[in-house]
Design a protein around this motif. Structure first.
Motif, PDB file in Angstrom:
ATOM      1  N   UNK A 193      42.521  42.724  -3.724  1.00 19.79           N
ATOM      2  CA  UNK A 193      43.412  42.928  -2.579  1.00 19.79           C
ATOM      3  C   UNK A 193      44.324  44.136  -2.803  1.00 19.79           C
ATOM      4  N   UNK A 194      44.837  44.298  -4.014  1.00 17.72           N
ATOM      5  CA  UNK A 194      45.702  45.444  -4.312  1.00 17.72           C
ATOM      6  C   UNK A 194      44.952  46.755  -4.152  1.00 17.72           C
ATOM      7  N   UNK A 195      43.744  46.809  -4.677  1.00 19.80           N
ATOM      8  CA  UNK A 195      42.958  48.041  -4.613  1.00 19.80           C
ATOM      9  C   UNK A 195      42.539  48.397  -3.196  1.00 19.80           C
ATOM     10  N   UNK A 196      42.373  47.407  -2.352  1.00 26.21           N
ATOM     11  CA  UNK A 196      41.896  47.663  -0.988  1.00 26.21           C
ATOM     12  C   UNK A 196      43.023  47.825   0.034  1.00 26.21           C
ATOM     13  N   UNK A 197      44.220  47.355  -0.268  1.00 22.07           N
ATOM     14  CA  UNK A 197      45.296  47.388   0.724  1.00 22.07           C
ATOM     15  C   UNK A 197      46.463  48.310   0.355  1.00 22.07           C
ATOM     16  N   UNK A 198      46.593  48.694  -0.911  1.00 19.93           N
ATOM     17  CA  UNK A 198      47.686  49.570  -1.307  1.00 19.93           C
ATOM     18  C   UNK A 198      47.222  51.023  -1.345  1.00 19.93           C
ATOM     19  N   UNK A 273      52.426  52.500  -5.948  1.00 24.42           N
ATOM     20  CA  UNK A 273      52.021  52.368  -4.550  1.00 24.42           C
ATOM     21  C   UNK A 273      53.036  51.661  -3.666  1.00 24.42           C
ATOM     22  N   UNK A 274      54.060  51.055  -4.253  1.00 21.31           N
ATOM     23  CA  UNK A 274      55.031  50.274  -3.473  1.00 21.31           C
ATOM     24  C   UNK A 274      56.400  50.945  -3.523  1.00 21.31           C
ATOM     25  N   UNK A 275      57.249  50.670  -2.540  1.00 23.60           N
ATOM     26  CA  UNK A 275      58.591  51.284  -2.537  1.00 23.60           C
ATOM     27  C   UNK A 275      59.438  50.854  -3.734  1.00 23.60           C
ATOM     28  N   UNK A 285      53.312  39.773  -1.766  1.00 30.04           N
ATOM     29  CA  UNK A 285      52.950  40.609  -0.621  1.00 30.04           C
ATOM     30  C   UNK A 285      51.466  40.949  -0.629  1.00 30.04           C
ATOM     31  N   UNK A 286      50.949  41.253  -1.814  1.00 30.33           N
ATOM     32  CA  UNK A 286      49.513  41.563  -1.926  1.00 30.33           C
ATOM     33  C   UNK A 286      48.676  40.348  -1.542  1.00 30.33           C
ATOM     34  N   UNK A 287      49.048  39.182  -2.059  1.00 27.97           N
ATOM     35  CA  UNK A 287      48.301  37.969  -1.744  1.00 27.97           C
ATOM     36  C   UNK A 287      48.321  37.635  -0.270  1.00 27.97           C
ATOM     37  N   UNK A 288      49.441  37.907   0.399  1.00 26.54           N
ATOM     38  CA  UNK A 288      49.569  37.588   1.829  1.00 26.54           C
ATOM     39  C   UNK A 288      48.710  38.480   2.712  1.00 26.54           C
ATOM     40  N   UNK A 289      48.148  39.549   2.155  1.00 27.59           N
ATOM     41  CA  UNK A 289      47.220  40.352   2.960  1.00 27.59           C
ATOM     42  C   UNK A 289      45.911  39.608   3.198  1.00 27.59           C
ATOM     43  N   UNK A 291      45.848  36.011   3.633  1.00 31.81           N
ATOM     44  CA  UNK A 291      46.380  35.182   4.720  1.00 31.81           C
ATOM     45  C   UNK A 291      47.792  34.761   4.330  1.00 31.81           C
ATOM     46  N   UNK A 292      48.628  34.494   5.325  1.00 29.49           N
ATOM     47  CA  UNK A 292      50.019  34.138   5.065  1.00 29.49           C
ATOM     48  C   UNK A 292      50.118  32.907   4.168  1.00 29.49           C
ATOM     49  N   UNK A 293      50.923  33.023   3.137  1.00 31.40           N
ATOM     50  CA  UNK A 293      51.134  31.904   2.223  1.00 31.40           C
ATOM     51  C   UNK A 293      50.290  31.965   0.977  1.00 31.40           C
ATOM     52  N   UNK A 294      49.197  32.759   1.015  1.00 28.21           N
ATOM     53  CA  UNK A 294      48.342  32.819  -0.170  1.00 28.21           C
ATOM     54  C   UNK A 294      49.074  33.478  -1.338  1.00 28.21           C
ATOM     55  N   UNK A 295      49.950  34.456  -1.045  1.00 22.17           N
ATOM     56  CA  UNK A 295      50.643  35.167  -2.102  1.00 22.17           C
ATOM     57  C   UNK A 295      51.457  34.245  -2.986  1.00 22.17           C
ATOM     58  N   UNK A 296      52.293  33.394  -2.347  1.00 22.62           N
ATOM     59  CA  UNK A 296      53.114  32.484  -3.145  1.00 22.62           C
ATOM     60  C   UNK A 296      52.253  31.481  -3.899  1.00 22.62           C
ATOM     61  N   UNK A 297      51.210  30.988  -3.228  1.00 22.13           N
ATOM     62  CA  UNK A 297      50.315  30.036  -3.893  1.00 22.13           C
ATOM     63  C   UNK A 297      49.661  30.663  -5.117  1.00 22.13           C
TER      64      UNK A 297
END
Length: 498
Positions: A193-198, A273-275, A285-289, A291-297
C-alpha cells in the motif's frame, strides 16, 4: 560459596521436567550443561527476524529523509548500516553454544568479575530504553482504539511481557518463532500500500546527498543492529556445543538483517513521502487506503503482540545483566525467585521510564540509538577480539564465577581498552545535545563509532600480547573436566516429571 558452585555444576532444580527443558526456566546466569541443550541453529533466524520486526525498527529509517537526504541515498545508507552493524551482532551468537553462558557475563573474562559492571550498566540502559519506547508506542495505539488510558494499557503490556520473561527461554523462542505468521502478512500489505499510494517528495539534485545526513542514517541503522549484540548468546546458549559455527552465525545474521532492511527501508520511503514522519499515524493512514479502519487494525496487529514479546526479551536480558552485577559483589542464590525478582524490578523501571517519555519521541529515540552505538562499539570490539583472536573461544567457565578468578576482579586490559575507545570517540560525537569539536572539520560527518571500534579493538589486541595463555589453558582444562563430570552426574539422575 554455594551459589557460585551451583552456577557451574549444572545441577538441575527439582521438578524441572524432561531433557527438552522446563516449562518454567530454572536457570539464569549459570552455565547450561550439555544434558539440557536443545534446539537447532536455524531457530536463530525467526527469533531475530521477529526481534526487529516492529515499528520502532521502521523509525530508524526516518533519520536520513528528516535531514533532507533523498530516498535513494537513504536506502543505500540504511542497507550498508544494517549489513555492517549485524556483523558484530551475529558473531556474538557463536559464543552461546561454545560457552553455555548469557552474553554479558562472558565479559568477565575481559573486564574482570567486578569490572564487567561497566559495560553491563550500559547494557541495562539499552534493555530499559528499548522496552520503554516499545511500551510507549503500543500503549498509544491501544488507547486510540480501545477504552482506557495509555497508562492502563502500558501496565497491561508490561505485565504480559514480564510473564513471558518469567516463563523464560523456551517460551520466548516459541513466541518469536510464531509471531511472523501474524506480523509478516500484515506488514506485507502495508508495504504494498505504501509503495502504490505514496509519492516521494522531489529533492533538488544538489541537495539530495550530504555526507552528514548519509552518515547519520548509516549510524542509526548500524547502531540499532549493534545494540542487539548484547542479547545474542542469551538466546543461543541452550544450543548443543557442537552446533555449526557457520550455521548459528549465518542464521542469526540472515534473520536480523532481513527484517531490519525491510522495515528501515520502508521507513526511508515513508519519511521521504509524507509531510510529517510519525510511525503510528503514517502506518494508519497507509492502511486506511485499503479501507477505512484497516490502518488501526493493522497497527494493533503488528505492534502490540510484538511489543509484548520484545519487551519480554528485554526484561529477560536486563535480569541477566543485573543479576550478574549483584552476584559479582555478594553471594546470590540462583533460584527461580531470584529470576522473578529481577524481571519484576526491570519491568517496574521500564514502565516508569515509558511514562516519563515525551509522546513525540523521534528526536530522543534517534539520540538513544546513536548513544547505544557509542557505548557498545568499544565493548563489542573488546569482546570479539578476545573471543576470536586472543583466547579463540577457550575459557575457564568455572573461573568466570569464582571470586578469586584467574580473570581478576578488575580486568585492567579490558577496562583500559574500553575507556580509551570511549574517550577517543567523544570528540567525534554528533547528537541532539552534544557535538564534538572534530565534527566541523569533517563537515558534520559522524565517524565516532568507527573511532571507538578501532581504538578499543587495537588497544585490547596490543595489551593482551603478553597474556600467559599457556597458564590459563590449565584452568580451562580443569574447568572442562569439572563441567563434564558434573554433567555426567546429571545425566545419571532419574528424570523427574514435575
Amino acid at each position: 560459596m554455594a551459589d557460585q558452585s551451583d552456577a557451574v555444576t549444572g545441577r538441575r532444580a527439582a521438578g524441572t521436567g524432561t531433557a527438552r527443558g522446563p516449562v518454567l526456566e530454572t536457570r539464569s546466569i549459570d552455565y547450561v550443561p550439555q544434558s539440557e541443550r536443545h534446539g537447532r541453529a536455524w531457530h536463530q533466524a525467526p527469533f531475530w527476524f521477529t526481534g526487529q520486526f516492529v515499528p520502532t525498527t521502521m523509525v530508524v529509517g526516518f533519520a536520513g529523509p528528516v535531514m533532507g537526504l533523498s530516498i535513494g541515498w537513504s536506502i543505500a545508507a540504511t542497507v550498508l548500516g544494517v549489513l555492517f552493524g549485524t556483523c558484530f551482532m551475529a558473531f556474538h551468537a557463536n559464543q552461546g553454544p561454545t560457552m553455555g553462558l548469557p552474553q554479558m557475563i562472558q565479559s568477565r573474562a575481559q573486564f574482570g568479575t567486578r569490572g564487567a559492571l561497566v559495560p553491563m550498566l550500559a547494557v541495562i540502559c539499552v534493555y530499559i530504553g528499548f522496552s520503554a519506547f516499545g511500551v510507549l508506542l503500543a500503549s498509544q495505539v491501544l488507547e486510540s482504539v480501545l477504552p482506557g488510558s495509555a497508562t492502563l494499557w502500558a501496565v497491561v503490556i508490561v505485565v504480559l511481557a514480564a510473564t513471558v520473561a518469567i516463563v523464560g527461554y523456551d517460551l520466548l523462542h516459541a513466541v518469536l518463532r510464531l509471531l511472523p505468521y501474524l506480523v509478516v502478512p500484515v506488514f506485507a500489505v502495508l508495504t504494498v500500500l505504501a509503495l502504490t499510494h505514496l509519492e516521494p517528495h522531489p529533492v533538488p539534485h544538489d541537495s539530495a546527498f550530504t555526507p552528514a545526513a548519509a552518515l547519520a542514517q548509516f549510524v542509526a541503522a548500524a547502531g540499532y543492529q549493534l545494540g542487539y549484540a548484547v542479547y545474542v548468546s542469551d538466546y543461543s546458549r541452550y544450543l548443543p556445543a557442537d552446533t555449526s559455527e557457520r550455521g548459528v552465525i549465518g542464521w542469526t545474521y540472515a534473520g536480523a538483517a532481513l527484517s531490519a532492511i525491510w522495515l528501515m527501508v520502508l521507513g526511508n520511503f515513508i519519511a521521504g513521502s509524507v509531510p510529517v514522519p510519525d510511525a503510528l499515524v503514517n502506518l494508519q493512514d497507509i492502511g486506511d487506503t485499503l479501507f477505512d479502519g484497516f490502518g488501526k487494525t493493522a497497527v494493533v496487529a503488528v505492534l502490540v503482540p510484538s511489543a509484548i514479546a520484545i519487551m519480554g526479551v528485554n526484561l529477560y536480558g536486563a535480569m541477566l545483566s543485573g543479576l550478574s552485577i549483584v552476584q559479582a559483589f555478594r553471594p546470590v542464590a540462583l533460584t527461580v525467585r531470584t529470576r522473578v525478582t529481577g524481571i519484576l524490578a526491570g519491568a517496574a523501571i521500564a514502565l516508569a521510564v515509558a511514562e516519563g517519555l515525551p509522546s513525540k519521541y523521534l528526536g530522543s529515540f534517534n539520540d538513544f540509538i546513536t548513544l547505544i552505538l557509542y557505548v557498545l562499539a568499544p565493548w563489542t570490539a573488546v569482546n570479539l577480539i578476545d573471543y576470536y583472536f586472543v583466547r579463540r573461544g577457550h575459557y575457564a567457565i568455572t573461573e568466570i564465577f569464582s571470586p578469586d578468578s584467574i580473570y581478576g576482579r578488575w580486568g585492567i586490559r579490558g577496562l583500559l581498552s574500553y575507556a580509551l575507545g570511549v574517550a577517543a570517540l567523544v570528540p567525534f560525537m554528533v547528537t541532539g545535545f552534544y557535538t564534538g569539536p572534530m565534527v566541523d572539520t569533517l563537515d558534520g560527518a559522524d565517524i565516532a563509532f568507527v573511532v571507538g571500534l578501532v581504538v578499543s579493538g587495537a588497544a585490547y589486541w596490543i595489551t593482551t600480547r603478553g597474556l600467559d595463555l599457556a597458564a590459563e589453558q590449565q584452568a580451562v582444562e580443569r574447568s572442562k573436566t569439572h563441567l563434564d563430570g558434573a554433567d555426567a552426574v546429571v545425566r545419571a539422575r532419574p528424570r523427574t516429571t514435575g
